[in-house]
Motif scaffolding. Sequence first.
Motif, PDB file in Angstrom:
ATOM      1  N   LEU A  11       0.822  -1.200   0.000  1.00 38.60           N
ATOM      2  CA  LEU A  11       0.000   0.000   0.000  1.00 38.60           C
ATOM      3  C   LEU A  11       0.863   1.261   0.000  1.00 38.60           C
ATOM      4  N   LEU A  12       1.887   1.285   0.880  1.00 34.62           N
ATOM      5  CA  LEU A  12       2.786   2.441   0.918  1.00 34.62           C
ATOM      6  C   LEU A  12       3.603   2.552  -0.364  1.00 34.62           C
ATOM      7  N   ALA A  13       4.053   1.411  -0.893  1.00 34.89           N
ATOM      8  CA  ALA A  13       4.851   1.433  -2.130  1.00 34.89           C
ATOM      9  C   ALA A  13       4.024   1.967  -3.299  1.00 34.89           C
ATOM     10  N   LYS A  14       2.742   1.644  -3.296  1.00 35.74           N
ATOM     11  CA  LYS A  14       1.850   2.112  -4.364  1.00 35.74           C
ATOM     12  C   LYS A  14       1.604   3.614  -4.242  1.00 35.74           C
ATOM     13  N   ARG A  15       1.475   4.090  -2.999  1.00 31.85           N
ATOM     14  CA  ARG A  15       1.171   5.510  -2.764  1.00 31.85           C
ATOM     15  C   ARG A  15       2.424   6.383  -2.850  1.00 31.85           C
ATOM     16  N   PHE A  16       3.561   5.845  -2.379  1.00 36.15           N
ATOM     17  CA  PHE A  16       4.810   6.612  -2.368  1.00 36.15           C
ATOM     18  C   PHE A  16       5.918   5.772  -3.011  1.00 36.15           C
ATOM     19  N   PRO A  17       5.925   5.640  -4.325  1.00 34.09           N
ATOM     20  CA  PRO A  17       6.910   4.777  -5.003  1.00 34.09           C
ATOM     21  C   PRO A  17       8.328   5.340  -4.909  1.00 34.09           C
ATOM     22  N   GLY A  18       9.297   4.443  -5.160  1.00 40.22           N
ATOM     23  CA  GLY A  18      10.685   4.875  -5.248  1.00 40.22           C
ATOM     24  C   GLY A  18      11.511   4.633  -4.011  1.00 40.22           C
ATOM     25  N   LYS A  19      10.930   4.061  -2.948  1.00 43.19           N
ATOM     26  CA  LYS A  19      11.684   3.795  -1.727  1.00 43.19           C
ATOM     27  C   LYS A  19      11.918   2.294  -1.582  1.00 43.19           C
ATOM     28  N   THR A  20      12.795   1.918  -0.679  1.00 39.35           N
ATOM     29  CA  THR A  20      13.089   0.500  -0.463  1.00 39.35           C
ATOM     30  C   THR A  20      12.057  -0.127   0.463  1.00 39.35           C
ATOM     31  N   GLU A  21      11.980  -1.445   0.429  1.00 33.78           N
ATOM     32  CA  GLU A  21      11.054  -2.145   1.332  1.00 33.78           C
ATOM     33  C   GLU A  21      11.401  -1.853   2.786  1.00 33.78           C
TER      34      GLU A  21
END
Length: 710
Positions: free
Chosen positions: A578-588
């Motif tokens: 959910l966070l990756a979809k909303r704020f892309p470009g960061k690491t897991e």
Amino acid sequence: MATVEKILRSEFPQLDGELFQYVTDVLDSGRLDFESENDLFEAVGELLQDVSGDTKDDEDIRDICQRMYSTMCLSHHVSGRSQVLLQNPIQLSQISNNYDADPEILNVLLMKKDQSSFVDTKKLEKAEAKIKAKQERRTERGSQKVGGTIVMEEASASQAASKKENRMESSGKNKSYDIRIENFDVSFGERVLLTGAELNLASGRRYGLVGRNGLGKTTLLKMLASRSLRVPSHLSILHVEQEVAGDDTPALQSVLECDTLRESLLQEERALNARISAGKGDGSESTRLTEIYAKLEEIEADKAPARASVVLAGLGFKHTMQQQMTKEFSGGWRMRLALARALFARPDLLLLDEPTNMLDVRAILWLETYLQTWPSTILVVSHDRNFLNAVATDIVHLHSQRLEGYRGNFESFLKIKDERLKNQQREYEAQHQYREHIQVFIDRFRYNANRASQVQSKLKLLEKLPELKPLEKETEVVLRFPDGFEKFSPPVLQLDEIDFTYSSDRPIFKNLSVSADLESRICVVGENGAGKSTMLKLLMGELSPVQGVRNAHRNLKIGYFSQHHVDQLDLNICAVELLAKRFPGKTEEEYRHQLGSYGISGELAVRPVVSLSGGQKSRVAFAQMTMPCPNFYILDEPTNHLDMETIEALGRALNKFRGGVILVSHDERFIRLVCQEMWVCENGGVTRIEGGFDEYRDILHEQFRREGFL
């Protein structure tokens, strides 16, 4: 993983590069699934045993696995790189075919037999299969997919019952209104929520059910309401869970219909009178009507409309609203109507799940007073400490998969629990010292022939002592709101002479003027429908005023928490996605760290959001809201669904936050903890209360007395 790698290097120097990489990959990818050192041993223990040959026995390997497991638990670093498992068993002879030119490389890869380089391929495949199965279980936990749609797992309960109880129940001789449920288990899918638990509810007492989010409080209420747990059949149960279905029935009549005895008598009376009027009577109608009138008088049927009206009015239904059809109300008002129906019906066991979530401060204060004279049994889940202090006569604490009862309200529970924990700690320490004293004697005289009988006696005594269990302490909840702070010249946020209306016939605000800055800690209160949420949206610029101006600093960055925040979450994916979809470009790792700041860590972070509890969903929403580091927060009912420990942590986090806060809340303790200023929405405007919550409470109590509710 650096420390784990050092342990592997030092303990197994004979591990070649490929095997070493394989073991570290297994440990790294499975770190979230290892619940104990036994899990880690199952994954790689046999492989390491083969590699070590005769140099290490099974106990040595287990000790090494214990050290690696402890190291992994202490480490907060999660690798962001993708993990790759070898898909086939390692065949060193095949690897050597790629290095036919360099004999030195061959010597490194093809170790001598006494170095135990040969690995059992079946054991290696078995280790891989275990890790793969655990990873699949982790992603499936909490839900399952049917036809591409996520389906929630169902809760289940099991209970042991004595033959005596079964005989009494079947014979109808059990007339007690007390509830005693012993030795029962409750599960949700694969997760065990309660095991060997016991619940005792004495008739006429009011119980508050408390515990951390996600432990099973709501599930327990559902098991009682569905009678999956055996409640005596002669007891009536009402669980206020779903809103009333909208139809053409007026609100007042909808409440009156809950009294099924009164309704059936009135219906029979109308039918008998119709027969008499039509000349179809046989003479028995008059006798039956006399009986009906006597029964109606006995149950005070003529007073029922007035009693129902008082309940509705206390919950915020004005006289005109009581005549409205139920289909005309919003979902929140229909939930209030469901609560009104339950209060009017007066069941033997009333189950309430967060009843204050749907109410404003005025309605909560009325409900507290009303329930204090409730004649039958109540079991209520609530996060509102003041509500539980006012209503509860007993507290049931759900923790460690069991239920523990306490006499008194919530403040008494805290004191008694703290004293119990201190006593348990003292008892544990005393037993520990006694064990050590006996062990010292045994160690000192173990090989003394003259003391052999005494040593044997001490050994037997040590074996008979009860097993020591260290004190179980709940971890402290910590929330962190990142600062996006920089000095702004006030006012930072302002509404100037605002007029707003959704329809031309009913203005919401007229000449509204309010302002806030980065030092503000403001709580907005008022009755439902007074415009609290509307004002928040005007402040954020989501709604445009009919007249007037909104002024906001150009560098203002607002974080908004909606009262219906769940609607803003994609429930079919996990929190990390959910966070990756909303704020892309960061690491897991960054996404996990953000979620971990709000208590969503480990397996919770990769479980579908739909399978999380209400409080856990709120934490995911907080993580999403704070990701861009706002410098001003607007929060609409942020405490709904949170447990008390998390509410306290939220209050501390907001107090440390160096920025502005405007919130809507009905939680008295939370308001006192955070807010320095109160705005009351009423009569198309906003009034600032100088005396804070105490003054507002006094104003409401005076209204109750004036309107005859108290």
